[in-house]
Design an enzyme around this catalytic site. Structure first.
Site, PDB file in Angstrom:
ATOM      1  N   HIS A 176       2.252  10.918   4.691  1.00  0.00           N
ATOM      2  CA  HIS A 176       0.939  10.400   5.098  1.00  0.00           C
ATOM      3  C   HIS A 176       0.474   9.195   4.288  1.00  0.00           C
ATOM      4  O   HIS A 176      -0.608   8.675   4.564  1.00  0.00           O
ATOM      5  CB  HIS A 176      -0.095  11.523   4.984  1.00  0.00           C
ATOM      6  CG  HIS A 176      -0.305  11.952   3.572  1.00  0.00           C
ATOM      7  ND1 HIS A 176       0.567  12.795   2.913  1.00  0.00           N
ATOM      8  CD2 HIS A 176      -1.254  11.607   2.665  1.00  0.00           C
ATOM      9  CE1 HIS A 176       0.141  12.964   1.670  1.00  0.00           C
ATOM     10  NE2 HIS A 176      -0.954  12.252   1.495  1.00  0.00           N
TER      11      HIS A 176
ATOM     12  N   HIS B  35      -2.874   4.633   3.303  1.00  0.00           N
ATOM     13  CA  HIS B  35      -3.066   6.056   3.608  1.00  0.00           C
ATOM     14  C   HIS B  35      -3.155   6.182   5.124  1.00  0.00           C
ATOM     15  O   HIS B  35      -4.096   5.683   5.736  1.00  0.00           O
ATOM     16  CB  HIS B  35      -4.347   6.565   2.934  1.00  0.00           C
ATOM     17  CG  HIS B  35      -4.385   8.043   2.784  1.00  0.00           C
ATOM     18  ND1 HIS B  35      -4.619   8.897   3.841  1.00  0.00           N
ATOM     19  CD2 HIS B  35      -4.182   8.843   1.699  1.00  0.00           C
ATOM     20  CE1 HIS B  35      -4.582  10.146   3.411  1.00  0.00           C
ATOM     21  NE2 HIS B  35      -4.320  10.144   2.113  1.00  0.00           N
TER      22      HIS B  35
END
Length: 149
Positions: free
Chosen positions: A57, A72
């Site tokens: 992620h 992110h």
């Protein structure tokens, strides 16, 4: 000086557009955020450098000047345990700007109840060190996001 380019195609929304107070209040660092296209895409390297952190992620690439850029992919996506994310490189790898690092599908992230909005943050920087920050409008993967002075 480092030019940081967008790891994703979509729309710049600025950190204030991130549905997470830690990012929205620039507690992680200054930068901006991308609301990505809702289709399977590759997140690409925002700078030339070395991958110093790699998770399904999120990733951090550090350039030759020591500037560390965090991308992110979505908010609370760590809770997906890597499902729907495919790593294309490893921690320690040297990468070139625009090189694919992670394949993912923002539409699937959204369907799983998470926000696909993706912060792109200059770690260990002050807001004064960034200029020409894209806070709105369309962006292409590899398009300029901000300058780190």
């Amino acid at each position: 000086m480092t030019t940081v380019t967008s790891p994703l195609a979509g729309r710049a929304v600025g950190l204030r557009g991130v549905p997470d107070p830690t990012f929205a209040n620039a507690m992680v660092g200054p930068g901006t955020a991308i609301d990505p296209l809702r289709e399977p895409i590759e997140a690409v390297a925002p700078v030339n450098g070395r991958v110093v952190a790699m998770h399904p992620h999120a990733f951090v690439v550090v350039d030759e000047e020591g500037h560390a850029v965090l991308t992110h992919l979505g908010i609370d996506t760590v809770q997906l345990n890597g499902e729907g994310f495919e790593l294309l490189v490893h921690k320690g790898d040297r990468v070139r700007r625009g090189q694919g690092l992670i394949k993912w599908n923002p539409a699937a992230v959204e369907a799983a109840g998470k926000s696909p909005i993706s912060p792109v943050v200059a770690l260990d920087a002050s807001a004064e060190q960034l200029s020409a920050v894209a806070e709105s409008g369309g962006v292409t993967a590899g398009g300029e996001l901000f300058i780190w002075n």
